[in-house]
Write an enzyme that holds these catalytic residues in place. Sequence first.
Site, PDB file in Angstrom:
ATOM      1  N   ASP A  22       0.839  -1.208   0.000  1.00 48.57           N
ATOM      2  CA  ASP A  22       0.000   0.000   0.000  1.00 48.57           C
ATOM      3  C   ASP A  22       0.869   1.251   0.000  1.00 48.57           C
ATOM      4  O   ASP A  22       2.003   1.222   0.467  1.00 48.57           O
ATOM      5  CB  ASP A  22      -0.834   0.096   1.287  1.00 48.57           C
ATOM      6  CG  ASP A  22      -1.663  -1.127   1.531  1.00 48.57           C
ATOM      7  OD1 ASP A  22      -2.076  -1.740   0.559  1.00 48.57           O
ATOM      8  OD2 ASP A  22      -1.858  -1.436   2.720  1.00 48.57           O
TER       9      ASP A  22
HETATM   10  N1  URA Z   1      -0.856  -5.903   4.150  1.00 52.10           N
HETATM   11  C1  URA Z   1      -1.320  -4.634   4.140  1.00 52.10           C
HETATM   12  O1  URA Z   1      -2.285  -4.320   4.824  1.00 52.10           O
HETATM   13  N2  URA Z   1      -0.702  -3.753   3.365  1.00 52.10           N
HETATM   14  C2  URA Z   1       0.375  -4.048   2.619  1.00 52.10           C
HETATM   15  O2  URA Z   1       0.911  -3.181   1.928  1.00 52.10           O
HETATM   16  C3  URA Z   1       0.848  -5.369   2.641  1.00 52.10           C
HETATM   17  C4  URA Z   1       0.204  -6.289   3.425  1.00 52.10           C
END
Ligand code: URA
Length: 257
Positions: A111
Amino acid sequence: MPAPDAEPSRERLQKVLARAGLGSRRACEELIADERVTVNGVVARLGDRVEPEHDDVAVDGLAVGVRPDLVHYVLNKPVGVVTTADDPQGRPTVLALVPAEPRVHPVGRLDRDTEGLLLLTNDGTLTHRLTHPSFGVDKEYLAEVRGTPSRGALRRLREGVELDDGPTAPARVSSLGDHLLRLTIHEGRNRQVRRMCEAVGHPVVRLVRTRIGPLTDRSLKPGEWRPLTGEEVHALRLAAAPDEADPSSGPGGRARR
Ligand code: URA
Protein backbone atom coordinates in the site's frame (compact mmCIF):
# COMPACT_ATOMS: atom_id res chain seq x y z
CA MET A 1 33.47 -24.72 -38.18
CA PRO A 2 34.91 -23.13 -34.99
CA ALA A 3 35.54 -25.35 -31.98
CA PRO A 4 32.89 -24.87 -29.27
CA ASP A 5 35.51 -23.24 -27.02
CA ALA A 6 36.01 -20.47 -29.56
CA GLU A 7 32.36 -19.35 -29.52
CA PRO A 8 32.29 -16.11 -27.54
CA SER A 9 28.80 -16.43 -26.06
CA ARG A 10 29.30 -19.94 -24.73
CA GLU A 11 30.47 -20.10 -21.17
CA ARG A 12 31.54 -22.91 -18.96
CA LEU A 13 28.53 -24.32 -17.17
CA GLN A 14 30.09 -24.23 -13.71
CA LYS A 15 30.94 -20.56 -14.16
CA VAL A 16 27.36 -19.74 -15.13
CA LEU A 17 25.99 -21.76 -12.20
CA ALA A 18 28.33 -20.08 -9.74
CA ARG A 19 27.25 -16.65 -10.99
CA ALA A 20 23.62 -17.68 -10.48
CA GLY A 21 24.29 -18.35 -6.81
CA LEU A 22 24.65 -22.12 -6.76
CA GLY A 23 27.96 -22.02 -4.89
CA SER A 24 31.65 -21.90 -5.77
CA ARG A 25 32.78 -23.09 -9.20
CA ARG A 26 34.17 -26.17 -7.49
CA ALA A 27 30.81 -26.87 -5.82
CA CYS A 28 29.07 -26.35 -9.17
CA GLU A 29 31.43 -28.83 -10.84
CA GLU A 30 30.30 -31.35 -8.26
CA LEU A 31 26.65 -30.64 -9.06
CA ILE A 32 27.44 -31.39 -12.70
CA ALA A 33 29.46 -34.51 -11.87
CA ASP A 34 26.58 -35.73 -9.68
CA GLU A 35 24.27 -35.40 -12.71
CA ARG A 36 22.05 -32.91 -10.94
CA VAL A 37 22.28 -30.33 -13.71
CA THR A 38 20.38 -30.38 -17.00
CA VAL A 39 20.74 -28.12 -20.01
CA ASN A 40 17.65 -27.98 -22.19
CA GLY A 41 16.43 -31.10 -20.42
CA VAL A 42 19.57 -33.16 -21.03
CA VAL A 43 21.85 -34.17 -18.16
CA ALA A 44 24.99 -32.03 -18.37
CA ARG A 45 28.56 -33.29 -18.35
CA LEU A 46 31.67 -31.70 -16.92
CA GLY A 47 33.20 -29.49 -19.58
CA ASP A 48 29.86 -28.52 -21.11
CA ARG A 49 29.39 -24.92 -22.20
CA VAL A 50 26.13 -23.05 -22.44
CA GLU A 51 24.68 -19.93 -23.94
CA PRO A 52 23.12 -18.20 -20.92
CA GLU A 53 20.85 -16.13 -23.23
CA HIS A 54 19.22 -19.17 -24.78
CA ASP A 55 19.80 -22.35 -22.83
CA ASP A 56 17.46 -23.62 -20.11
CA VAL A 57 19.56 -24.66 -17.17
CA ALA A 58 18.08 -26.54 -14.22
CA VAL A 59 19.46 -28.04 -11.02
CA ASP A 60 17.51 -30.89 -9.45
CA GLY A 61 14.72 -30.09 -11.86
CA LEU A 62 14.41 -26.46 -10.77
CA ALA A 63 15.12 -23.79 -13.38
CA VAL A 64 18.14 -21.65 -12.58
CA GLY A 65 18.11 -18.03 -13.65
CA VAL A 66 21.15 -17.67 -15.86
CA ARG A 67 19.85 -15.19 -18.40
CA PRO A 68 22.07 -12.12 -18.24
CA ASP A 69 19.23 -9.77 -19.21
CA LEU A 70 17.28 -10.53 -16.01
CA VAL A 71 17.59 -8.01 -13.19
CA HIS A 72 16.26 -8.29 -9.64
CA TYR A 73 16.20 -5.39 -7.20
CA VAL A 74 15.09 -5.07 -3.62
CA LEU A 75 13.79 -1.64 -2.64
CA ASN A 76 13.01 -0.30 0.80
CA LYS A 77 9.77 1.35 -0.20
CA PRO A 78 9.09 4.57 1.66
CA VAL A 79 5.65 5.77 2.79
CA GLY A 80 3.76 7.82 0.22
CA VAL A 81 5.00 6.01 -2.89
CA VAL A 82 2.56 3.88 -4.89
CA THR A 83 3.32 0.37 -6.20
CA THR A 84 2.02 0.81 -9.73
CA ALA A 85 3.76 1.46 -13.01
CA ASP A 86 1.70 4.59 -13.72
CA ASP A 87 -0.40 6.53 -11.31
CA PRO A 88 -3.26 8.46 -12.93
CA GLN A 89 -3.16 10.88 -10.01
CA GLY A 90 0.51 11.59 -10.66
CA ARG A 91 1.76 10.36 -7.28
CA PRO A 92 5.36 9.12 -7.05
CA THR A 93 5.73 5.46 -8.02
CA VAL A 94 8.25 2.83 -6.98
CA LEU A 95 9.51 2.65 -10.56
CA ALA A 96 10.91 6.16 -10.23
CA LEU A 97 13.21 4.89 -7.45
CA VAL A 98 15.02 2.20 -9.49
CA PRO A 99 16.86 2.29 -12.83
CA ALA A 100 14.54 2.96 -15.79
CA GLU A 101 16.30 0.41 -18.02
CA PRO A 102 15.79 -2.46 -18.31
CA ARG A 103 12.15 -1.95 -17.49
CA VAL A 104 11.09 -3.82 -14.35
CA HIS A 105 7.81 -4.39 -12.55
CA PRO A 106 7.02 -4.69 -8.85
CA VAL A 107 6.43 -8.20 -7.50
CA GLY A 108 3.10 -7.89 -5.70
CA ARG A 109 2.31 -4.63 -4.03
CA LEU A 110 2.58 -2.64 -0.86
CA ASP A 111 0.00 0.00 0.00
CA ARG A 112 0.96 3.62 -0.39
CA ASP A 113 1.30 3.93 3.38
CA THR A 114 3.19 0.67 3.89
CA GLU A 115 6.97 0.67 4.04
CA GLY A 116 9.60 -1.97 3.59
CA LEU A 117 10.91 -4.58 1.24
CA LEU A 118 9.61 -4.74 -2.30
CA LEU A 119 11.06 -6.77 -5.15
CA LEU A 120 11.22 -5.35 -8.66
CA THR A 121 12.30 -7.44 -11.61
CA ASN A 122 11.85 -8.25 -15.28
CA ASP A 123 11.86 -11.97 -14.44
CA GLY A 124 8.30 -13.01 -15.28
CA THR A 125 8.64 -16.63 -14.15
CA LEU A 126 9.89 -15.70 -10.72
CA THR A 127 7.22 -13.01 -10.41
CA HIS A 128 4.50 -15.48 -11.20
CA ARG A 129 5.77 -17.94 -8.64
CA LEU A 130 6.27 -15.41 -5.90
CA THR A 131 2.83 -13.89 -6.33
CA HIS A 132 0.90 -17.11 -6.81
CA PRO A 133 -0.80 -18.03 -3.50
CA SER A 134 -0.36 -21.76 -4.10
CA PHE A 135 3.43 -21.45 -3.80
CA GLY A 136 2.98 -19.92 -0.35
CA VAL A 137 6.06 -17.72 -0.03
CA ASP A 138 5.69 -16.09 3.35
CA LYS A 139 6.05 -12.40 4.08
CA GLU A 140 6.76 -10.90 7.43
CA TYR A 141 5.46 -7.56 8.66
CA LEU A 142 5.95 -5.41 11.71
CA ALA A 143 2.73 -3.67 12.60
CA GLU A 144 2.39 -0.89 15.11
CA VAL A 145 -1.22 -0.98 16.20
CA ARG A 146 -3.62 1.06 18.27
CA GLY A 147 -4.26 -0.42 21.70
CA THR A 148 -2.77 -3.57 23.18
CA PRO A 149 -3.99 -6.80 21.56
CA SER A 150 -5.20 -9.35 24.10
CA ARG A 151 -4.21 -13.01 23.95
CA GLY A 152 -7.61 -13.66 22.43
CA ALA A 153 -6.97 -11.12 19.67
CA LEU A 154 -3.58 -12.69 18.94
CA ARG A 155 -5.18 -16.10 18.79
CA ARG A 156 -7.80 -14.88 16.33
CA LEU A 157 -5.09 -13.39 14.13
CA ARG A 158 -3.19 -16.68 14.25
CA GLU A 159 -6.17 -18.89 13.54
CA GLY A 160 -7.69 -16.71 10.82
CA VAL A 161 -10.12 -13.82 10.91
CA GLU A 162 -13.24 -13.33 8.83
CA LEU A 163 -12.75 -10.58 6.23
CA ASP A 164 -15.30 -9.42 3.66
CA ASP A 165 -13.49 -11.50 1.00
CA GLY A 166 -13.34 -14.63 3.18
CA PRO A 167 -11.39 -15.94 6.16
CA THR A 168 -7.65 -15.49 6.33
CA ALA A 169 -5.34 -18.50 6.42
CA PRO A 170 -3.53 -19.27 9.67
CA ALA A 171 -0.74 -16.78 10.33
CA ARG A 172 2.26 -16.61 12.63
CA VAL A 173 1.75 -13.73 15.03
CA SER A 174 3.81 -12.60 17.99
CA SER A 175 3.62 -9.61 20.24
CA LEU A 176 6.88 -7.66 20.43
CA GLY A 177 5.58 -4.99 22.77
CA ASP A 178 2.34 -3.37 23.89
CA HIS A 179 1.56 -1.95 20.45
CA LEU A 180 3.90 -3.91 18.21
CA LEU A 181 3.13 -7.15 16.37
CA ARG A 182 5.14 -9.35 14.05
CA LEU A 183 2.88 -11.13 11.55
CA THR A 184 3.89 -13.67 8.94
CA ILE A 185 1.38 -14.43 6.21
CA HIS A 186 1.60 -16.17 2.87
CA GLU A 187 -1.49 -14.79 1.20
CA GLY A 188 -1.27 -11.55 -0.72
CA ARG A 189 -4.73 -10.09 -0.37
CA ASN A 190 -5.37 -6.41 -0.69
CA ARG A 191 -4.49 -4.53 2.53
CA GLN A 192 -4.56 -7.86 4.29
CA VAL A 193 -2.55 -7.08 7.42
CA ARG A 194 -4.36 -3.80 7.95
CA ARG A 195 -7.73 -5.48 7.56
CA MET A 196 -6.76 -8.38 9.86
CA CYS A 197 -5.66 -6.03 12.64
CA GLU A 198 -8.70 -3.82 12.15
CA ALA A 199 -10.95 -6.91 12.37
CA VAL A 200 -9.64 -7.70 15.87
CA GLY A 201 -10.04 -4.10 17.01
CA HIS A 202 -6.47 -2.84 16.62
CA PRO A 203 -6.07 -0.63 13.56
CA VAL A 204 -2.56 -0.38 12.14
CA VAL A 205 -0.70 2.86 12.73
CA ARG A 206 2.47 1.88 10.89
CA LEU A 207 3.24 -1.16 8.73
CA VAL A 208 6.65 -2.33 7.55
CA ARG A 209 7.42 -5.44 5.48
CA THR A 210 10.63 -6.94 6.85
CA ARG A 211 10.98 -10.22 4.96
CA ILE A 212 9.94 -11.84 1.68
CA GLY A 213 10.59 -15.60 1.90
CA PRO A 214 14.31 -15.89 2.59
CA LEU A 215 15.03 -12.25 1.74
CA THR A 216 15.73 -9.66 4.45
CA ASP A 217 17.72 -6.45 4.49
CA ARG A 218 18.08 -4.17 7.47
CA SER A 219 20.63 -1.85 5.92
CA LEU A 220 18.63 -0.24 3.11
CA LYS A 221 17.27 3.15 4.07
CA PRO A 222 13.78 4.16 2.87
CA GLY A 223 14.01 4.86 -0.85
CA GLU A 224 17.23 2.88 -1.29
CA TRP A 225 17.52 -0.21 -3.45
CA ARG A 226 20.18 -2.74 -4.41
CA PRO A 227 20.47 -5.63 -6.86
CA LEU A 228 19.94 -9.07 -5.39
CA THR A 229 22.92 -11.40 -5.32
CA GLY A 230 22.79 -14.60 -7.35
CA GLU A 231 22.45 -16.49 -4.07
CA GLU A 232 19.42 -14.42 -3.08
CA VAL A 233 17.73 -14.94 -6.43
CA HIS A 234 18.36 -18.65 -6.20
CA ALA A 235 17.03 -18.79 -2.63
CA LEU A 236 13.85 -17.01 -3.78
CA ARG A 237 13.45 -19.50 -6.63
CA LEU A 238 13.80 -22.37 -4.18
CA ALA A 239 11.33 -20.79 -1.76
CA ALA A 240 8.82 -20.33 -4.56
CA ALA A 241 9.40 -23.73 -6.14
CA PRO A 242 6.36 -25.89 -6.68
CA ASP A 243 6.25 -29.22 -4.91
CA GLU A 244 6.40 -31.18 -8.14
CA ALA A 245 10.21 -30.79 -8.08
CA ASP A 246 10.44 -33.75 -5.77
CA PRO A 247 13.82 -35.01 -4.56
CA SER A 248 12.59 -38.57 -4.90
CA SER A 249 11.99 -38.17 -8.62
CA GLY A 250 15.59 -38.91 -9.57
CA PRO A 251 18.06 -36.63 -11.33
CA GLY A 252 15.18 -34.52 -12.64
CA GLY A 253 13.84 -33.95 -9.13
CA ARG A 254 14.83 -31.23 -6.73
CA ALA A 255 16.67 -32.21 -3.62
CA ARG A 256 16.78 -29.52 -0.98
CA ARG A 257 20.37 -29.08 0.05
N1 URA B 1 -0.86 -5.90 4.15
C1 URA B 1 -1.32 -4.63 4.14
O1 URA B 1 -2.29 -4.32 4.82
N2 URA B 1 -0.70 -3.75 3.37
C2 URA B 1 0.37 -4.05 2.62
O2 URA B 1 0.91 -3.18 1.93
C3 URA B 1 0.85 -5.37 2.64
C4 URA B 1 0.20 -6.29 3.42
